[in-house]
Scaffold this motif. Structure first.
Motif, PDB file in Angstrom:
ATOM      1  N   GLY A  16       0.924  -1.133   0.026  1.00  0.00           N
ATOM      2  CA  GLY A  16      -0.032   0.013  -0.039  1.00  0.00           C
ATOM      3  C   GLY A  16       0.923   1.377  -0.148  1.00  0.00           C
ATOM      4  O   GLY A  16       1.664   1.501   0.981  1.00  0.00           O
TER       5      GLY A  16
ATOM      6  N   TRP B 158      -1.975  -7.106  -4.600  1.00  0.00           N
ATOM      7  CA  TRP B 158      -1.963  -5.768  -3.471  1.00  0.00           C
ATOM      8  C   TRP B 158      -0.785  -4.516  -4.302  1.00  0.00           C
ATOM      9  O   TRP B 158      -0.891  -3.765  -3.806  1.00  0.00           O
TER      10      TRP B 158
ATOM     11  N   PHE C 171      -7.714   4.182   3.416  1.00  0.00           N
ATOM     12  CA  PHE C 171      -6.390   4.554   4.169  1.00  0.00           C
ATOM     13  C   PHE C 171      -6.114   4.560   5.589  1.00  0.00           C
ATOM     14  O   PHE C 171      -7.391   5.107   5.913  1.00  0.00           O
ATOM     15  N   ASN C 172      -5.146   4.402   6.056  1.00  0.00           N
ATOM     16  CA  ASN C 172      -4.823   4.563   7.582  1.00  0.00           C
ATOM     17  C   ASN C 172      -3.979   5.690   7.597  1.00  0.00           C
ATOM     18  O   ASN C 172      -3.437   6.297   6.479  1.00  0.00           O
TER      19      ASN C 172
ATOM     20  N   THR D 181      -4.849   1.104   2.301  1.00  0.00           N
ATOM     21  CA  THR D 181      -5.379  -0.143   2.904  1.00  0.00           C
ATOM     22  C   THR D 181      -6.368  -0.977   2.082  1.00  0.00           C
ATOM     23  O   THR D 181      -6.620  -2.157   2.352  1.00  0.00           O
TER      24      THR D 181
ATOM     25  N   THR E 183     -11.093  -5.481   0.392  1.00  0.00           N
ATOM     26  CA  THR E 183     -10.875  -4.002   1.018  1.00  0.00           C
ATOM     27  C   THR E 183     -11.368  -3.009   0.077  1.00  0.00           C
ATOM     28  O   THR E 183     -11.176  -1.759   0.344  1.00  0.00           O
TER      29      THR E 183
END
Lengths: 812, 171
Positions: free
Chosen positions: A258, A457, A705-706, A711, A717
């Motif tokens: 990510g 990913w 996103f964090n 994410t 997701t």
């Protein structure tokens, strides 16, 4: 059998015969790819050639088939069938006589990227001109051969006849060069670009081309079946994922899962690598250049495991300011003076109009980051030697990718050859350049051909997303429900420019300049008011926002989600039916002239909304005037959209479950004006997919996103629309043969000048593939209001967001 | 290192040189050179890699090759032969499976990348359910993703194929 060249090369028999070794060397490739050895020998390196040369565009085979050198790539949008149709039309051939020569930077002409719904609209014009010139050249050759004047000759299915004699194209020049240059009237002379692009060419029916009234292929409904479909169904179609080169290694990139914000988050610092952590996997090589890290192995699963198990430590990602409240971050940056404004449109007197309005509304609309997210992640096969590079990619822009690969390798453009093979469709500038550059670097470091496959990913986490957009709109109506003016302020980061591959290897620094991309068409050109202002506010990109770029119908879905809801809100304030409100306020030829517009709209907006009303069997009704207290409610909504010069009107029937917050679009409608629609079957298929994808984006899609990084790394997701949620689709196009081709006509200084005329320029044909995506979300949002009486001004309209707005409005 | 693993794919038996834990997808792709099943996610989330294992749909991206030994694998390439067997005919070049023919007639695909999985899952459904309802079709297909948005046409194609198969093959 369509004769797609990769079918011939990569048929099952070839696979088995050569034991899977398909690619042997440059000269063999060159011979195979042009379809005939004789014609290709002169084209096997450093092409493509002068676009005025007819031989740059097609090859006549001895068996009277014609190979088209594809100047745009097949993405599943049917454009290569369309270009073959245009060529066949000018040459009076059956579609079955066409062969397709895949895009290749050494062979096929440059007419720009396959994007912007422009393949038929723009490249099609160049292809038409080249084919028309070729036809003239063939008639001239036949005239010589048969000793019959050209004016007494006709051609049909590759047979030229006249004076009781005949000769075929194949007999005239089969396997040889035609060696004729198109006259200036064909508009093929090269313009700027790298390599130079072919000139604009000619619109349907323009002088020197076949009259539209004689068309046998174009404009017929549905038109021929797509040439790429049968092989895709039987499993014989070679995708880029199926390319194999002897000695090839399988590769995987290794990056933090990510990306972070564009800046340090896309050029993370590699602190340490423990090569020994993968020494238990046979024949693995760890490749490193600067912060660029990858693994290669002879066996694919070994490469996958090595990438997963390699112990690498990365410097921590800098925190992202928008976590938890992306819009709050935008507002703070704006208040701090970090979002420079520019006026893009300012007609009439918006402030005076709004001050005098009987009702004004002021609202903010928000749309989250979306991803390209192809089903098949990026894949590229690269074979790099000291003197050059051979790249197999599903890039939408082979010439751009050639330059990108040359840049990262430190080679000249002419030393790199990019051959297109279709991949999983990417809907814009997905990371195909990042993948091609990464594969090239890996091949260079490994000193072997490398097949790089992004993992899920990698694709989700390092995509060049469609940017998040926030819009403030002020608009007003008079007492009679006339729209008097609008002002749209559009916030967003600028598009990015430097790939992670370039930044990680240290070959190039990341660039943060530019202004935010604003779609000005859907901020009011659909309406007749002359008072309109559009302001773009560019947010500071570096370390604040994810890298973003063109995603199908760039900024149009985001913009119409706002603007067409505002229109609906005004209609409601006027106590008017939204369809009637639009019909009353729509831009027409009359209002174009009254407003002194330089570009006319030819009543295209009015025609599509009228057609939409018929498709939906629209019953006049003020939105949300028949609310029910039941848990499951229904509604209908409409919205204007546009892209690439094509106007659309979208409609949606929805059901809303108030308890779960689920919006289901049960039926989606679209009426489209593509000017002269050349391949009706193709554009209808595109419309179906375009509407499903647009609805998916508006209902489900949001890049999460964090505090440091993305994410959304897989389909769990980053949910997208599934079968059970897919709407029924009704589509109709308005066929136009009355709009001049090279100009839509102008009104300047009060004088009306048909700067284009059909006699001079042929007829207008605009783009498809993207327009229906532009407004399905807005139509759904308007339908939601009709069903519930509540506005939802943030997309995606997820179940959580819906429940929140219903709760806030005390509806559920 | 050689192993004695052999797998049966589309009626033919093949030796396998990959390690026993290698997902079936990579064996089909890299050793058998089959292009039907494709890599989409490696997580069994999207269905691009689907094949039939003894007639039932499985995700080849997460199925170790050792797990399929002794069983019959059918890929997209093997659907025509499957259809011929269903009708009890043998032919050197069997006709396309009704699903494949319907996919062409209805002009279903855009890029086509997901369509392998779609046709495999539909083949599984139609082998066990004659004339499925729209609801049954959507439920059976819901685990397969298409990004190009071809769901509406897939639905039409499955209905067409079901009708053909119900009649035993007559169009």
């Amino acid at each position: 059998m369509t004769g797609l060249l990769h079918e011939q090369e990569f048929s099952r028999k070839t696979f088995l015969k050569s034991g899977g070794a398909l690619i042997v060397g440059f000269s063999t490739i060159g011979g195979l790819l042009a379809g005939t050895a004789a014609a290709d020998d002169q084209f096997s390196s450093h092409g493509p050639y002068d676009p005025r040369q007819v031989d740059s565009w097609l090859v006549v085979n001895p068996d009277n088939t014609v190979g088209v050198k594809l100047t745009r790539v097949e993405l599943g949008q049917g454009s290569t069938t369309g270009l073959a149709m245009i060529t066949a039309e000018e040459l009076n051939l059956d579609i079955g006589q066409m062969r397709l020569i895949t895009s290749d930077t050494d062979i096929t002409p440059n007419t720009g990227t396959t994007a912007g719904s422009s393949s038929i609209q723009r490249a099609g014009k160049s292809v038409r001109a080249a084919a028309a010139a070729a036809h003239q050249a063939l008639l001239a050759l036949a005239s010589q051969k048969l000793a019959v004047p050209v004016t007494s000759l006709t051609s049909s299915r590759g047979v030229v006849s006249g004076g009781g004699k005949s000769v075929t194209f194949g007999e005239l020049v089969g396997g040889k060069l035609i060696n004729v240059q198109a006259a200036p009237g064909y508009n093929l002379a090269a313009t700027s670009g790298n390599p130079p692009r072919a000139g604009a060419g000619l619109s349907p029916g323009a002088p020197l081309t076949k009259p539209v009234s004689q068309y046998a292929l174009l404009g017929k409904d549905p038109g021929p079946p797509r040439v790429d479909i049968p092989a895709k169904i039987t499993g014989t179609y070679v995708y880029v994922h199926g390319i194999r080169i002897p000695g090839m290694l399988h590769g995987r990139i290794v990056r933090p899962r990510g990306q972070g914000a564009y800046g340090d988050g896309t050029n993370p610092r590699l602190l340490s690598v423990d090569v020994g952590s993968v020494s238990h996997i046979p024949n693995v090589k760890v490749l490193q250049k600067g912060n660029f890290l990858a693994v290669v192995a002879p066996k694919e699963y070994d490469a996958i495991q090595a990438a997963a198990q390699l112990k690498a430590r990365w410097a921590p990602m800098p925190p992202l300011p928008g976590v938890g409240n992306l819009w709050g971050a935008m507002r703070r940056q704006d208040s701090a003076g970090k979002a420079p404004a520019r006026i893009l449109v300012d007609t009439g007197d918006v402030d005076k109009a709004l001050a005098g309005a009987s009702k004004t509304l002021s609202q903010t609309y928000k749309y989250h980051y979306n991803g390209h997210m192809p089903i098949g992640p990026s894949c590229c096969v690269a074979d790099v030697t000291a003197t050059g590079a051979r790249i197999f990619s599903n890039t939408q822009d082979p010439y751009g990718t050639r330059s990108a690969v040359a840049q990262i390798l430190g080679l000249k453009d002419e030393q790199v050859r990019v051959t297109y093979y279709e991949g999983s469709s990417v809907y814009g500038s997905a990371p195909y350049n990042d993948a091609a550059q990464s594969a090239a670097v890996m091949s260079q470091l490994a000193k072997a051909p490398v097949r790089l496959q992004f993992m899920r990913w990698d694709e989700h986490g390092y995509d060049n997303y469609g940017p998040a957009q926030m819009m403030d709109i002020r608009a007003g109506i008079d007492a009679k429900g006339n729209l008097v003016g609008s002002e749209s302020v559009v916030f967003g980061p600028p598009y990015y420019s430097t790939t992670p591959a370039l930044a990680l290897t240290g070959v190039a620094e990341q660039n943060f300049s530019g202004t935010n991309h604003v779609d000005t068409t859907t901020t009011g050109t659909q309406y007749s008011t002359g008072n309109r202002r559009v302001i773009g506010k560019t947010l500071p990109l570096e370390n604040n926002y994810f890298k973003s770029i063109y995603l199908r119908a760039p900024q149009a879905p985001q913009t119409t989600f706002g603007y067409e809801q505002m229109i609906d809100e005004l209609a409601h304030a006027a106590n008017m039916d939204p369809y009637q409100f639009r019909l009353q306020n729509v831009a027409t030829l009359a209002s174009d002239r009254a407003n002194g517009l330089e570009t006319l709209t030819w009543d295209r907006w009015k025609m599509v909304v009228t057609r939409l009303g018929q498709l939906m069997q629209w019953q006049p009704k003020v939105a949300a005037s028949n609310l029910s207290s039941a848990n499951v409610v229904k509604g209908r909504g409409i919205a204007f959209g546009a892209y690439a010069g094509t106007m659309v009107a979208l409609g949606a029937d929805v059901t809303v479950n108030k308890k779960t917050g689920k919006i289901t679009c049960t039926h989606a409608y679209c009426a489209q004006d593509t000017g002269f629609t050349q391949y009706p079957g193709g554009i209808e298929n595109q419309a179906v997919g375009s509407m499903v994808q647009g609805a998916s984006r508006a209902l489900f899609e949001e890049v999460a996103f964090n505090k440091g990084n993305v994410t959304s790394l897989d389909w769990a997701t980053y949910p997208i629309m599934r079968f059970k949620d897919a709407p029924e689709i009704t589509f109709s196009y308005v066929q136009r043969t009355d709009i001049p081709g090279n100009s839509v006509g102008t009104v300047k200084n009060g004088t009306s000048t048909p700067a284009g005329s059909i006699a001079k320029d042929g007829i207008l044909s605009t783009g498809s593939g993207e327009p229906p995506t532009s407004a399905i979300g807005a139509a759904i949002a308007n339908a939601f209001f009709d069903a519930t009486g509540v506005r939802i001004r943030e997309a995606p309209m997820t179940t959580g967001r819906v429940r929140a707005v219903l709760r806030a409005a005390r509806v559920a | 290192m050689a192993n004695s693993l052999r797998i049966k794919v589309n009626g033919l038996t093949h030796p396998v040189s990959a390690s026993l834990d290698t997902p079936l997808l990579y064996v089909l792709h890299n050793e058998l050179h089959l292009q039907g099943p494709r890599f989409g996610c490696g997580l069994a989330q999207c269905g691009a890699c689907s094949v039939l294992l003894d007639g039932k749909e499985i995700r080849s991206c997460v199925t170790p090759v050792a797990a399929v030994s002794g069983k019959k694998i059918t890929t997209l390439e093997g659907l025509p032969a499957t259809w011929a067997a269903l009708r009890g005919v043998t032919a050197a070049a069997p006709a396309l499976h009704p699903l494949q023919q319907a996919w062409i007639d209805v002009q279903v695909p855009h890029c086509g990348y997901c369509q392998n999985g779609m046709m495999i899952q539909a083949a599984d459904l139609l082998a066990t359910t004659k004339n499925p309802s729209e609801d049954q079709i959507k439920t059976a297909m819901n685990g397969h993703l298409c990004r190009c948005g071809t769901y509406p046409r897939i639905l039409t194609a499955i209905k067409q194929a079901a009708a053909v198969m119900a009649k035993g093959g007559a169009a």
